[in-house]
Design a protein around this motif. Structure first.
Motif, short mmCIF file in Angstrom:
data_model
loop_
_atom_site.label_atom_id
_atom_site.label_comp_id
_atom_site.label_asym_id
_atom_site.label_seq_id
_atom_site.Cartn_x
_atom_site.Cartn_y
_atom_site.Cartn_z
N PHE A 102 16.12 31.10 95.67
CA PHE A 102 16.47 32.64 95.31
C PHE A 102 17.12 33.44 96.31
N LEU A 103 17.95 33.90 95.96
CA LEU A 103 18.92 34.47 97.06
C LEU A 103 18.85 36.04 96.85
N ARG A 104 18.27 36.61 97.95
CA ARG A 104 17.86 37.99 97.71
C ARG A 104 19.20 38.67 98.00
N LYS A 105 19.73 39.41 96.86
CA LYS A 105 20.86 40.31 96.65
C LYS A 105 20.62 41.53 98.05
N ALA A 106 21.95 41.47 98.56
CA ALA A 106 21.89 42.73 99.65
C ALA A 106 22.01 44.24 98.78
N SER A 107 22.56 44.05 97.46
CA SER A 107 22.48 45.15 96.75
C SER A 107 22.24 44.70 95.25
N THR A 108 21.81 45.72 94.43
CA THR A 108 21.45 45.42 93.08
C THR A 108 22.81 45.32 92.21
N GLN A 109 23.76 45.14 92.61
CA GLN A 109 25.16 44.83 91.71
C GLN A 109 24.90 43.75 91.15
N ASN A 110 25.42 43.70 89.80
CA ASN A 110 25.50 42.59 88.81
C ASN A 110 26.43 41.37 89.20
N TRP A 111 26.03 40.28 89.29
CA TRP A 111 26.99 39.25 89.77
C TRP A 111 27.71 38.76 88.43
N GLY A 112 28.88 38.37 88.33
CA GLY A 112 29.65 37.86 87.19
C GLY A 112 29.73 36.54 87.59
N PHE A 113 29.84 36.11 88.74
CA PHE A 113 29.97 34.86 89.09
C PHE A 113 29.37 34.55 90.34
N VAL A 114 28.96 33.29 90.84
CA VAL A 114 28.21 32.84 91.93
C VAL A 114 29.32 33.13 93.26
N THR A 115 30.33 32.47 93.12
CA THR A 115 31.24 32.48 94.21
C THR A 115 32.63 33.29 94.02
N GLU A 116 33.30 33.60 95.02
CA GLU A 116 34.65 34.36 95.11
C GLU A 116 35.47 33.49 94.15
N ALA A 117 35.40 32.11 94.49
CA ALA A 117 36.33 31.00 93.91
C ALA A 117 36.46 31.18 92.44
N GLU A 118 35.34 31.37 91.98
CA GLU A 118 34.75 31.20 90.55
C GLU A 118 35.58 32.38 89.97
N LYS A 119 35.42 33.54 90.39
CA LYS A 119 36.04 34.73 90.02
C LYS A 119 37.49 34.83 90.21
N LYS A 120 38.29 34.17 91.02
CA LYS A 120 39.46 34.00 91.30
C LYS A 120 40.21 33.13 90.37
N ALA A 121 39.26 31.89 90.03
CA ALA A 121 39.81 31.27 88.75
C ALA A 121 39.94 31.67 87.56
N LYS A 122 38.95 32.66 87.33
CA LYS A 122 38.69 33.29 85.83
C LYS A 122 39.84 34.36 85.75
N ASP A 123 39.97 35.05 87.10
CA ASP A 123 40.86 36.16 86.92
C ASP A 123 42.45 35.52 86.72
#
Length: 216
Positions: A143-164
Protein backbone atom coordinates in the motif's frame (compact mmCIF):
# COMPACT_ATOMS: atom_id res chain seq x y z
CA UNK A 1 33.10 -20.54 27.50
CA UNK A 2 29.61 -20.03 26.10
CA UNK A 3 27.70 -16.76 26.42
CA UNK A 4 25.07 -18.38 28.66
CA UNK A 5 27.75 -19.68 31.09
CA UNK A 6 29.39 -16.26 31.25
CA UNK A 7 26.03 -14.65 32.07
CA UNK A 8 25.34 -17.21 34.82
CA UNK A 9 28.73 -16.49 36.40
CA UNK A 10 28.03 -12.76 36.21
CA UNK A 11 24.66 -13.20 37.89
CA UNK A 12 26.27 -15.18 40.73
CA UNK A 13 28.91 -12.50 41.26
CA UNK A 14 26.23 -9.82 41.43
CA UNK A 15 24.31 -11.93 43.96
CA UNK A 16 27.41 -12.19 46.15
CA UNK A 17 28.07 -8.46 45.77
CA UNK A 18 24.63 -7.73 47.18
CA UNK A 19 25.30 -9.95 50.21
CA UNK A 20 28.65 -8.52 51.27
CA UNK A 21 28.92 -5.38 53.37
CA UNK A 22 32.57 -4.81 52.54
CA UNK A 23 32.64 -2.04 49.92
CA UNK A 24 35.96 -3.05 48.41
CA UNK A 25 34.78 -6.65 47.92
CA UNK A 26 31.48 -5.40 46.48
CA UNK A 27 33.37 -3.20 44.01
CA UNK A 28 35.60 -6.08 42.88
CA UNK A 29 32.66 -8.48 42.45
CA UNK A 30 30.60 -5.90 40.53
CA UNK A 31 33.54 -5.04 38.27
CA UNK A 32 34.16 -8.70 37.47
CA UNK A 33 30.45 -9.28 36.81
CA UNK A 34 30.43 -6.36 34.35
CA UNK A 35 33.47 -7.81 32.56
CA UNK A 36 31.73 -11.19 32.23
CA UNK A 37 28.57 -9.59 30.83
CA UNK A 38 30.64 -7.76 28.22
CA UNK A 39 32.41 -11.00 27.34
CA UNK A 40 29.03 -12.74 26.97
CA UNK A 41 27.78 -10.03 24.61
CA UNK A 42 30.95 -10.28 22.53
CA UNK A 43 30.54 -14.06 22.32
CA UNK A 44 26.92 -13.72 21.21
CA UNK A 45 27.87 -11.28 18.45
CA UNK A 46 30.67 -13.58 17.31
CA UNK A 47 28.31 -16.56 17.20
CA UNK A 48 25.66 -14.61 15.27
CA UNK A 49 28.24 -13.42 12.77
CA UNK A 50 29.51 -16.95 12.24
CA UNK A 51 25.96 -18.20 11.73
CA UNK A 52 25.24 -15.52 9.11
CA UNK A 53 28.41 -16.43 7.23
CA UNK A 54 27.26 -20.03 7.08
CA UNK A 55 23.63 -19.35 6.08
CA UNK A 56 23.98 -16.43 3.67
CA UNK A 57 25.65 -18.33 0.79
CA UNK A 58 22.82 -20.90 0.89
CA UNK A 59 20.32 -18.28 -0.31
CA UNK A 60 19.99 -17.06 -3.88
CA UNK A 61 18.54 -13.68 -4.85
CA UNK A 62 15.81 -13.49 -7.48
CA UNK A 63 14.59 -10.18 -8.87
CA UNK A 64 10.83 -9.77 -9.31
CA UNK A 65 9.43 -7.67 -12.16
CA UNK A 66 5.79 -8.67 -12.54
CA UNK A 67 3.04 -7.15 -10.45
CA UNK A 68 -0.51 -5.89 -10.71
CA UNK A 69 -1.84 -2.61 -9.44
CA UNK A 70 -4.87 -0.47 -8.82
CA UNK A 71 -5.65 2.56 -6.73
CA UNK A 72 -8.03 4.28 -4.40
CA UNK A 73 -8.20 7.94 -3.50
CA UNK A 74 -5.52 7.53 -0.84
CA UNK A 75 -3.43 4.52 -1.90
CA UNK A 76 -1.72 3.02 -4.92
CA UNK A 77 -1.86 -0.75 -4.35
CA UNK A 78 0.78 -3.13 -5.74
CA UNK A 79 -0.09 -6.84 -5.95
CA UNK A 80 2.73 -9.42 -5.94
CA UNK A 81 1.68 -13.05 -6.38
CA UNK A 82 3.61 -15.79 -4.56
CA UNK A 83 2.28 -19.24 -3.76
CA UNK A 84 2.07 -20.03 -0.05
CA UNK A 85 3.45 -16.68 1.09
CA UNK A 86 0.89 -16.56 3.91
CA UNK A 87 2.73 -19.46 5.60
CA UNK A 88 6.13 -17.72 5.54
CA UNK A 89 7.61 -16.43 8.81
CA UNK A 90 6.42 -12.94 9.72
CA UNK A 91 9.95 -11.51 9.60
CA UNK A 92 10.58 -12.96 6.12
CA UNK A 93 8.65 -10.12 4.45
CA UNK A 94 9.93 -6.55 4.64
CA UNK A 95 9.31 -3.35 2.71
CA UNK A 96 11.27 -0.11 2.52
CA UNK A 97 9.92 3.12 1.08
CA UNK A 98 11.33 6.32 -0.38
CA UNK A 99 9.58 9.47 -1.61
CA UNK A 100 9.28 7.98 -5.10
CA UNK A 101 10.37 4.37 -4.67
CA UNK A 102 9.86 1.16 -2.73
CA UNK A 103 11.47 -2.25 -2.33
CA UNK A 104 9.72 -5.45 -1.27
CA UNK A 105 11.78 -8.39 0.02
CA UNK A 106 10.35 -11.88 0.53
CA UNK A 107 12.55 -14.63 1.95
CA UNK A 108 11.46 -18.19 1.20
CA UNK A 109 13.25 -20.20 3.89
CA UNK A 110 12.22 -23.54 2.41
CA UNK A 111 13.49 -22.82 -1.11
CA UNK A 112 16.41 -20.70 0.16
CA UNK A 113 15.45 -17.86 -2.18
CA UNK A 114 15.42 -14.13 -1.45
CA UNK A 115 12.88 -12.46 -3.76
CA UNK A 116 13.24 -8.71 -4.31
CA UNK A 117 10.93 -6.30 -6.13
CA UNK A 118 12.46 -2.84 -6.58
CA UNK A 119 10.48 -0.02 -8.18
CA UNK A 120 12.14 3.38 -8.61
CA UNK A 121 10.96 6.67 -10.11
CA UNK A 122 7.30 6.33 -9.22
CA UNK A 123 5.01 8.59 -11.22
CA UNK A 124 4.22 10.78 -8.22
CA UNK A 125 5.45 11.13 -4.64
CA UNK A 126 4.26 8.89 -1.83
CA UNK A 127 4.33 9.20 1.97
CA UNK A 128 6.89 6.60 3.20
CA UNK A 129 5.78 6.74 6.85
CA UNK A 130 2.19 5.87 5.96
CA UNK A 131 2.97 3.16 3.40
CA UNK A 132 3.00 -0.53 4.34
CA UNK A 133 2.61 -4.10 3.08
CA UNK A 134 0.05 -6.76 3.93
CA UNK A 135 0.17 -10.53 3.40
CA UNK A 136 -2.85 -12.28 1.93
CA UNK A 137 -3.40 -15.78 0.54
CA UNK A 138 -0.75 -16.36 -2.15
CA UNK A 139 -0.17 -12.62 -2.39
CA UNK A 140 1.58 -9.63 -0.84
CA UNK A 141 -0.11 -6.25 -1.25
CA UNK A 142 1.99 -3.09 -0.94
CA UNK A 143 0.00 0.00 0.00
CA UNK A 144 1.69 3.18 -1.23
CA UNK A 145 0.17 6.20 0.51
CA UNK A 146 -0.31 8.92 -2.09
CA UNK A 147 1.11 12.33 -1.26
CA UNK A 148 -1.94 13.78 -3.03
CA UNK A 149 -5.27 12.45 -4.27
CA UNK A 150 -4.13 12.78 -7.88
CA UNK A 151 -5.11 9.87 -10.13
CA UNK A 152 -2.21 7.73 -11.33
CA UNK A 153 -2.32 6.69 -14.98
CA UNK A 154 0.89 4.69 -14.58
CA UNK A 155 3.04 3.32 -11.76
CA UNK A 156 6.36 4.81 -12.92
CA UNK A 157 7.63 7.76 -14.93
CA UNK A 158 9.26 5.34 -17.38
CA UNK A 159 5.91 3.73 -18.22
CA UNK A 160 4.36 7.14 -18.93
CA UNK A 161 7.27 8.22 -21.15
CA UNK A 162 7.11 4.94 -23.08
CA UNK A 163 3.37 5.39 -23.64
CA UNK A 164 3.75 9.03 -24.67
CA UNK A 165 6.40 8.07 -27.21
CA UNK A 166 3.94 5.67 -28.87
CA UNK A 167 0.96 8.04 -28.84
CA UNK A 168 0.15 9.14 -32.42
CA UNK A 169 0.71 12.86 -33.06
CA UNK A 170 -1.93 14.81 -35.01
CA UNK A 171 -0.55 17.80 -36.93
CA UNK A 172 -3.10 20.62 -36.79
CA UNK A 173 -1.43 22.57 -39.63
CA UNK A 174 -1.43 19.64 -42.03
CA UNK A 175 -4.30 18.96 -44.43
CA UNK A 176 -6.96 17.10 -42.39
CA UNK A 177 -7.17 14.23 -44.87
CA UNK A 178 -3.41 13.78 -45.13
CA UNK A 179 -2.98 14.19 -41.37
CA UNK A 180 -5.58 11.50 -40.73
CA UNK A 181 -3.80 9.10 -43.07
CA UNK A 182 -0.50 9.81 -41.29
CA UNK A 183 -2.18 9.20 -37.95
CA UNK A 184 -3.68 5.90 -39.11
CA UNK A 185 -0.36 4.79 -40.58
CA UNK A 186 1.45 5.53 -37.32
CA UNK A 187 -1.19 3.65 -35.33
CA UNK A 188 -0.86 0.69 -37.72
CA UNK A 189 2.94 0.58 -37.45
CA UNK A 190 2.98 0.89 -33.66
CA UNK A 191 -0.05 -1.28 -32.94
CA UNK A 192 -0.26 -4.96 -32.06
CA UNK A 193 -1.78 -7.62 -34.35
CA UNK A 194 -5.34 -6.84 -33.25
CA UNK A 195 -4.86 -3.14 -33.92
CA UNK A 196 -3.40 -3.83 -37.36
CA UNK A 197 -6.31 -6.09 -38.28
CA UNK A 198 -8.81 -3.48 -37.10
CA UNK A 199 -7.18 -0.68 -39.10
CA UNK A 200 -6.81 -2.87 -42.21
CA UNK A 201 -10.48 -3.79 -42.00
CA UNK A 202 -11.45 -0.13 -41.64
CA UNK A 203 -9.42 0.83 -44.71
CA UNK A 204 -10.99 -1.99 -46.75
CA UNK A 205 -14.52 -1.04 -45.73
CA UNK A 206 -13.81 2.62 -46.49
CA UNK A 207 -12.62 1.79 -50.01
CA UNK A 208 -15.64 -0.43 -50.67
CA UNK A 209 -18.02 2.39 -49.70
CA UNK A 210 -16.48 4.86 -52.16
CA UNK A 211 -18.40 5.59 -55.36
CA UNK A 212 -16.85 4.82 -58.80
CA UNK A 213 -16.32 8.59 -59.28
CA UNK A 214 -14.38 8.75 -56.00
CA UNK A 215 -12.18 5.84 -57.06
CA UNK A 216 -11.47 7.49 -60.40
Amino acid sequence: MSASSLRKDADELLRLAMLTEIENVKRILTSEATRLVQAAEAEEKRSQGAQKKVLRPAFTTTKLYNYGWDQSEKFLKIYVTMNGVQSFAANSISTTFGDKSFELQIIDEEKKVNYILTVNNLLYKIVPGESYSKVKTDMVVVFLRKASTQNWGFVTEAEKKAKDAKTPKFDKEEDPGASLMTLMKQMYEDGDDDMKRTIAKAWTEAREKKSPDDVL
